[in-house]
Write a protein that holds these residues in place. Structure first.
Motif, PDB file in Angstrom:
ATOM      1  N   SER A 223      38.674   9.304  29.064  1.00  0.00           N
ATOM      2  CA  SER A 223      37.485   9.910  28.452  1.00  0.00           C
ATOM      3  C   SER A 223      36.528  10.553  29.451  1.00  0.00           C
ATOM      4  O   SER A 223      36.090  11.687  29.248  1.00  0.00           O
ATOM      5  N   PRO A 224      36.146   9.881  30.554  1.00  0.00           N
ATOM      6  CA  PRO A 224      35.264  10.556  31.506  1.00  0.00           C
ATOM      7  C   PRO A 224      35.901  11.776  32.153  1.00  0.00           C
ATOM      8  O   PRO A 224      35.208  12.755  32.472  1.00  0.00           O
ATOM      9  N   ALA A 225      37.224  11.753  32.330  1.00  0.00           N
ATOM     10  CA  ALA A 225      37.909  12.926  32.868  1.00  0.00           C
ATOM     11  C   ALA A 225      37.865  14.082  31.876  1.00  0.00           C
ATOM     12  O   ALA A 225      37.765  15.252  32.262  1.00  0.00           O
ATOM     13  N   VAL A 226      37.942  13.751  30.590  1.00  0.00           N
ATOM     14  CA  VAL A 226      37.839  14.776  29.551  1.00  0.00           C
ATOM     15  C   VAL A 226      36.464  15.433  29.582  1.00  0.00           C
ATOM     16  O   VAL A 226      36.340  16.664  29.461  1.00  0.00           O
ATOM     17  N   ILE A 227      35.414  14.629  29.759  1.00  0.00           N
ATOM     18  CA  ILE A 227      34.065  15.196  29.883  1.00  0.00           C
ATOM     19  C   ILE A 227      34.005  16.142  31.070  1.00  0.00           C
ATOM     20  O   ILE A 227      33.418  17.231  30.996  1.00  0.00           O
TER      21      ILE A 227
ATOM     22  N   ILE B 145      34.357  12.060  40.176  1.00  0.00           N
ATOM     23  CA  ILE B 145      35.503  12.432  41.009  1.00  0.00           C
ATOM     24  C   ILE B 145      36.351  13.501  40.322  1.00  0.00           C
ATOM     25  O   ILE B 145      36.814  14.458  40.954  1.00  0.00           O
ATOM     26  N   SER B 146      36.553  13.361  39.015  1.00  0.00           N
ATOM     27  CA  SER B 146      37.337  14.361  38.267  1.00  0.00           C
ATOM     28  C   SER B 146      36.684  15.732  38.342  1.00  0.00           C
ATOM     29  O   SER B 146      37.362  16.747  38.560  1.00  0.00           O
ATOM     30  N   LEU B 147      35.359  15.777  38.162  1.00  0.00           N
ATOM     31  CA  LEU B 147      34.649  17.052  38.232  1.00  0.00           C
ATOM     32  C   LEU B 147      34.754  17.647  39.626  1.00  0.00           C
ATOM     33  O   LEU B 147      34.976  18.863  39.777  1.00  0.00           O
ATOM     34  N   ALA B 148      34.618  16.813  40.664  1.00  0.00           N
ATOM     35  CA  ALA B 148      34.731  17.300  42.036  1.00  0.00           C
ATOM     36  C   ALA B 148      36.128  17.868  42.303  1.00  0.00           C
ATOM     37  O   ALA B 148      36.278  18.930  42.940  1.00  0.00           O
ATOM     38  N   ILE B 149      37.155  17.190  41.804  1.00  0.00           N
ATOM     39  CA  ILE B 149      38.530  17.668  41.995  1.00  0.00           C
ATOM     40  C   ILE B 149      38.733  19.011  41.300  1.00  0.00           C
ATOM     41  O   ILE B 149      39.355  19.930  41.849  1.00  0.00           O
ATOM     42  N   LEU B 150      38.210  19.151  40.083  1.00  0.00           N
ATOM     43  CA  LEU B 150      38.393  20.391  39.326  1.00  0.00           C
ATOM     44  C   LEU B 150      37.719  21.581  40.016  1.00  0.00           C
ATOM     45  O   LEU B 150      38.230  22.702  39.976  1.00  0.00           O
TER      46      LEU B 150
END
Length: 393
Positions: free
Chosen positions: A123-127, A355-360
């Motif tokens: 879910s947080p990665a989806v956000i 972390i997901s947002l930084a990776i994207l």
């Protein structure tokens, strides 16, 4: 009209593309639209950037799931009437098969604890996916201060009311006509009602008090697909009110699992309807719920698309599109905040999202890879953090 040989090749091409997108497209409507923009504009060259921007804005100004509507509209541009039907249903079919199967597992095997664990990590990665895709869409279509002002107003209203207000899109479009168009400079003989007429034509469909459960499911999801703007990102409050409070078809825990299924499965988030339908009335419940949530999108896009093609160069239409596009950006950002309340509940989900947002932003990571990695994190971490996370939610 029977398709010609060249049309058949295009229809086959559309079917292959949208079947693949339906199997591999993660992240909700904004992420899916962003993926289509990368693949169809930069990759396949099926559309120009202007055509893609217009497609997004017009589809967002109509009620219903955004990703499916953009897919249907793009397929219509590429393959006409049959292209729209084939492309749209091929987009939906993989999601239907996956989610109906998960519904069967839930009904026949009992508790889906692993699914809840996956939801915890994903879910947080989806956000993060939604925010990153919204950034890309803003770069594509946000041009000046007025559009950002419209977006800010729509964001605030969405967060305050915890739901989407359909009139915002019409109002934003009218502001766009007044500012960008020539309505105040001269009075045109006819002003095309591109989004206003179809939206007004689809009135509220009130579920009947009596009748079969299948009929009630069909009418409920026809209403959801006809009157809810912006798709799964902002449909959650509407579904919760109807499914949990009005009909008592699901309890709060089952509803949260249904939302999780919609978020972790590929394709549009509103495929949640398929899971709900299976829980309420088995396989045929999943079929009628899926038809109900998506059918209005086909009808609206196929009615509006010819008008758009005919009046594409009209300054007032372009002004409406710019205003509605800005409203879309603001509303989706507001929905991110609302959805974040479900997705993020402790320090680890915050960390996964950041972390997901930084990776994207740093690397070009595929959506399935990011979803898979965070699902593994959820499966490992959830058993240890479950009590704290449950308390937060």
């Amino acid at each position: 009209m029977t398709p010609t040989i060249s049309q058949r090749s295009r229809l086959t091409e559309l079917a292959r593309y949208f079947l693949r997108l339906g199997f591999l497209g993660f992240g909700g409507p904004v992420a899916l639209v962003g993926q289509m923009e990368r693949e169809l504009v930069d990759g396949k060259k099926w559309l120009t950037k202007e055509e893609m921007k217009e497609s997004i804005a017009i589809c967002q100004s109509l009620p219903g799931p955004l990703a499916i509507q953009v897919g249907i509209y793009v397929a219509w541009l590429r393959g006409g009437f049959w292209g729209a039907w084939i492309g749209g249903w091929c987009f939906i079919l993989p999601n239907f098969a996956i989610v109906a199967s998960l519904g069967a597992l839930y009904v026949y095997l009992g508790d889906l604890q692993p699914v809840t664990a996956i939801f915890y990590g994903v879910s947080p990665a989806v956000i993060a996916l939604i925010l990153h895709s919204c950034y890309r869409l803003a770069k594509l279509g946000m041009e000046d201060w007025l559009q950002w002002a419209i977006a800010a107003v729509c964001l605030a209203v969405t967060v305050i009311l915890q739901a989407e207000v359909a009139v915002l899109f019409i109002g934003a479009g009218i502001v766009g006509i007044a500012y960008y168009g020539n309505l105040l400079k001269r009075t045109p003989a006819t002003l095309p009602g591109i989004a206003i007429v179809p939206a007004a034509a689809v009135g509220p469909i009130v579920p009947v008090a009596s009748g079969s459960t299948l009929s009630k499911l069909l009418l409920f999801f026809l209403k959801a697909g006809s009157l809810t703007f912006g798709s799964g990102l902002v449909i959650v409050p509407f579904l919760e009110q109807g499914l949990v409070q009005q009909y008592n078809w699901l309890d709060e825990r089952q509803f949260l699992i249904a939302v999780a299924i919609g978020m972790i499965s590929p394709g549009p988030v509103v495929i949640t309807a398929t899971f709900v339908g299976y829980l309420v009335a088995g396989f045929w419940g999943s079929v009628v719920s899926t038809i109900g949530i998506f059918l209005p999108s086909f009808l609206l896009v196929l009615i509006v698309a010819p008008l758009l093609a005919r009046h594409r160069g009209n300054a007032n239409v372009q002004g409406f599109v710019k205003g509605a596009y800005a409203a879309a950006i603001g509303t989706i950002l507001g929905a991110c905040i609302l959805l974040g309340k479900i997705a993020i509940g402790d320090w680890l989900t915050v960390l996964i999202g950041v972390i997901s947002l930084a990776i994207l932003f740093r690397w070009k990571v595929s959506n399935p890879l990011l979803i898979g990695a965070t699902a593994v994190v959820g499966l490992i971490a959830y058993p240890w953090l479950q009590p704290a996370w449950v308390m937060v939610h």
